[in-house]
Design a protein around this motif. Structure first.
Motif, PDB file in Angstrom:
ATOM      1  N   SER A  35     -21.108  32.047 -17.605  1.00 57.93           N
ATOM      2  CA  SER A  35     -20.148  31.730 -18.610  1.00 57.93           C
ATOM      3  C   SER A  35     -19.497  30.509 -18.447  1.00 57.93           C
ATOM      4  CB  SER A  35     -18.943  32.663 -18.421  1.00 57.93           C
ATOM      5  OG  SER A  35     -18.321  32.547 -17.326  1.00 57.93           O
ATOM      6  N   ASP A  36     -20.190  29.686 -17.460  1.00 59.58           N
ATOM      7  CA  ASP A  36     -19.565  28.141 -17.371  1.00 59.58           C
ATOM      8  C   ASP A  36     -19.966  27.280 -18.632  1.00 59.58           C
ATOM      9  OD1 ASP A  36     -18.020  28.582 -14.928  1.00 59.58           O
ATOM     10  OD2 ASP A  36     -19.624  28.094 -13.679  1.00 59.58           O
ATOM     11  N   VAL A  37     -19.221  26.279 -19.069  1.00 58.43           N
ATOM     12  CA  VAL A  37     -19.512  25.090 -19.914  1.00 58.43           C
ATOM     13  C   VAL A  37     -19.421  23.767 -19.268  1.00 58.43           C
ATOM     14  CG1 VAL A  37     -19.318  24.322 -22.363  1.00 58.43           C
ATOM     15  CG2 VAL A  37     -19.049  26.761 -21.660  1.00 58.43           C
ATOM     16  N   PHE A  38     -20.492  23.224 -19.136  1.00 60.73           N
ATOM     17  CA  PHE A  38     -20.310  21.663 -18.741  1.00 60.73           C
ATOM     18  C   PHE A  38     -20.518  20.714 -19.674  1.00 60.73           C
ATOM     19  CE2 PHE A  38     -21.933  24.152 -15.097  1.00 60.73           C
ATOM     20  CZ  PHE A  38     -21.281  23.639 -14.181  1.00 60.73           C
ATOM     21  N   VAL A  39     -19.826  19.777 -19.715  1.00 64.05           N
ATOM     22  CA  VAL A  39     -20.043  18.446 -20.700  1.00 64.05           C
ATOM     23  C   VAL A  39     -20.613  17.621 -19.885  1.00 64.05           C
ATOM     24  CG1 VAL A  39     -18.745  16.490 -21.856  1.00 64.05           C
ATOM     25  CG2 VAL A  39     -18.170  18.848 -22.291  1.00 64.05           C
ATOM     26  N   VAL A  75     -10.331  19.871 -17.233  1.00 62.97           N
ATOM     27  CA  VAL A  75     -11.551  20.118 -17.159  1.00 62.97           C
ATOM     28  C   VAL A  75     -12.134  19.009 -15.925  1.00 62.97           C
ATOM     29  CG1 VAL A  75     -13.638  19.744 -18.519  1.00 62.97           C
ATOM     30  CG2 VAL A  75     -11.424  20.282 -19.668  1.00 62.97           C
ATOM     31  N   PRO A  76     -12.281  19.771 -14.692  1.00 69.33           N
ATOM     32  CA  PRO A  76     -12.586  18.911 -13.752  1.00 69.33           C
ATOM     33  C   PRO A  76     -13.833  18.191 -13.632  1.00 69.33           C
ATOM     34  CG  PRO A  76     -12.404  21.152 -13.003  1.00 69.33           C
ATOM     35  CD  PRO A  76     -11.976  21.029 -14.283  1.00 69.33           C
ATOM     36  N   TRP A  77     -14.323  17.205 -13.039  1.00 69.06           N
ATOM     37  CA  TRP A  77     -15.513  16.636 -12.772  1.00 69.06           C
ATOM     38  C   TRP A  77     -16.281  17.679 -11.540  1.00 69.06           C
ATOM     39  CZ3 TRP A  77     -12.440  13.022 -14.859  1.00 69.06           C
ATOM     40  CH2 TRP A  77     -13.108  12.154 -15.889  1.00 69.06           C
ATOM     41  N   LEU A  78     -17.493  18.056 -11.901  1.00 67.29           N
ATOM     42  CA  LEU A  78     -18.283  18.848 -10.904  1.00 67.29           C
ATOM     43  C   LEU A  78     -18.385  18.016  -9.408  1.00 67.29           C
ATOM     44  CD1 LEU A  78     -20.448  20.976  -9.944  1.00 67.29           C
ATOM     45  CD2 LEU A  78     -22.064  19.610 -11.141  1.00 67.29           C
ATOM     46  N   ARG A  94     -15.130  28.713 -17.921  1.00 65.11           N
ATOM     47  CA  ARG A  94     -14.518  27.587 -17.084  1.00 65.11           C
ATOM     48  C   ARG A  94     -15.360  26.396 -17.713  1.00 65.11           C
ATOM     49  NH1 ARG A  94     -15.738  28.998 -10.858  1.00 65.11           N
ATOM     50  NH2 ARG A  94     -18.077  28.874 -11.533  1.00 65.11           N
ATOM     51  N   ALA A  95     -14.534  25.249 -17.940  1.00 66.23           N
ATOM     52  CA  ALA A  95     -14.926  23.992 -18.542  1.00 66.23           C
ATOM     53  C   ALA A  95     -14.959  22.878 -17.476  1.00 66.23           C
ATOM     54  CB  ALA A  95     -14.213  23.765 -19.894  1.00 66.23           C
ATOM     55  N   LYS A 115     -23.945  26.781 -20.055  1.00 65.68           N
ATOM     56  CA  LYS A 115     -24.524  26.052 -21.143  1.00 65.68           C
ATOM     57  C   LYS A 115     -23.909  24.621 -20.872  1.00 65.68           C
ATOM     58  CE  LYS A 115     -24.779  29.232 -24.923  1.00 65.68           C
ATOM     59  NZ  LYS A 115     -24.577  29.827 -26.282  1.00 65.68           N
ATOM     60  N   VAL A 116     -24.651  23.586 -21.343  1.00 64.11           N
ATOM     61  CA  VAL A 116     -24.424  22.217 -21.362  1.00 64.11           C
ATOM     62  C   VAL A 116     -24.135  21.535 -22.671  1.00 64.11           C
ATOM     63  CG1 VAL A 116     -25.310  20.022 -20.732  1.00 64.11           C
ATOM     64  CG2 VAL A 116     -25.680  22.093 -19.197  1.00 64.11           C
ATOM     65  N   ILE A 117     -23.276  20.648 -22.922  1.00 62.47           N
ATOM     66  CA  ILE A 117     -23.012  19.701 -24.224  1.00 62.47           C
ATOM     67  C   ILE A 117     -23.374  18.470 -23.728  1.00 62.47           C
ATOM     68  CG2 ILE A 117     -21.512  19.172 -26.030  1.00 62.47           C
ATOM     69  CD1 ILE A 117     -19.847  21.643 -25.739  1.00 62.47           C
TER      70      ILE A 117
END
Length: 285
Positions: A35-39, A75-78, A94-95, A115-117
């Motif tokens: 369910s995680d979403v990464f920008v 929205v923390p940095w990985l 989680r974003a 998913k990735v934006i």
């Protein structure tokens, strides 16, 4: 030129501020949820803007996240140190944001449905924004003249390496419907339409009223006035906003005020050749 130590991590250099051996190891072994979403962005391509937009999209327009939590915890940095401190408080979905090229993402990402934006920005504007950021960030080297900085940018002697390598790594990644490509320019032109694309991509079906509400609260003017988002809470020891504001202009095409014709021709030629070598085209004017 000042001699400032950076951390080399599997190729690219990363700033030592916020990036430690421990945080990079934590990112490498991070357990990604479906369910995680990464920008994901190359630096100076709209990351902070997306830290404002994505929580509102995921919350259906609830303004609480952007009014109560600083963006680097929201929205923390990985790859940065804060993730380990806040991850246990994050609720799904989680974003997170990252400047990592595709190959540096954790192994659990590749086996997940996360998913990735991916947000791209005209590299000429990226270079200009990065030039000013180097002037105000004490943890980065003095950029020298603009012409000198352009050379370093094209050679990949900047944080996170070459722009073309970063873009290519994600453009060529076989992620199917797990990735959405947006450009900074389309967000500037019609933020509502870009938010609609995000909503559809994340299967959220936001109403037009909610989309417009989010767009209104994520304008450059609103973000610049929001202490949770404008980095004014960061110590001057790290960022001197008297030298250059962190949120500087938020426009597309400012490169035209900085590049001369020779610089523009040289810069575009190098970028186009490198993208063509990867089988990609240059999508910007």
């Amino acid at each position: 030129m000042s001699s400032i130590e950076n951390t080399q991590y599997h190729g690219p250099f990363l700033p030592t501020v916020g990036h430690t051996k421990e945080s990079l190891e934590y990112a490498k072994n991070f357990s990604v949820k479906d369910s995680d979403v990464f920008v994901v962005t190359y630096p100076k391509s709209g990351t902070i803007w997306m830290q404002e937009i994505l929580p509102l999209v995921l919350s259906g327009g609830d303004l609480t996240p952007i009014q109560s939590t600083v963006n680097w915890d929201r929205v923390p940095w990985l790859e940065e140190t804060r993730l380990a401190n806040v991850v246990d408080k994050m609720t799904s979905p989680r974003a997170m944001v990252s400047h990592f090229p595709y190959n540096l993402m954790p192994s659990s990402f590749h086996s997940s449905k996360a998913k990735v934006i991916y947000v791209m920005r005209n590299p000429k504007d990226v270079a200009v924004s990065s030039f000013y950021f180097h002037q105000m960030a004490s943890f980065l080297e003095d950029p020298g003249t603009f012409d000198e900085f352009l050379d370093k940018f094209l050679e990949g002697k900047v944080l996170f390496g070459k722009w073309t390598d970063h873009v290519s790594s994600w453009k060529l990644a076989k992620l199917g419907d797990r990735i959405l490509f947006l450009t900074y320019e389309e967000m500037v032109q019609d933020l509502g339409a870009a938010i609609r694309r995000m909503s559809d991509f994340l299967c959220l079906d936001l109403s037009e009223d909610v989309i417009q509400k989010i767009a209104e609260h994520c304008t450059f003017k609103s973000m610049k006035a929001n202490t949770m988002s404008n980095f004014s809470l960061v110590s001057k020891e790290y960022m001197d906003i008297d030298k250059s504001p962190f949120l500087r202009k938020g426009v597309a095409g400012d490169w035209k005020n900085h590049f001369n014709s020779e610089q523009e021709a040289r810069f575009t030629s190098v970028i186009q050749k490198e993208l063509e070598a990867a089988g990609l085209s240059f999508p910007f004017n």
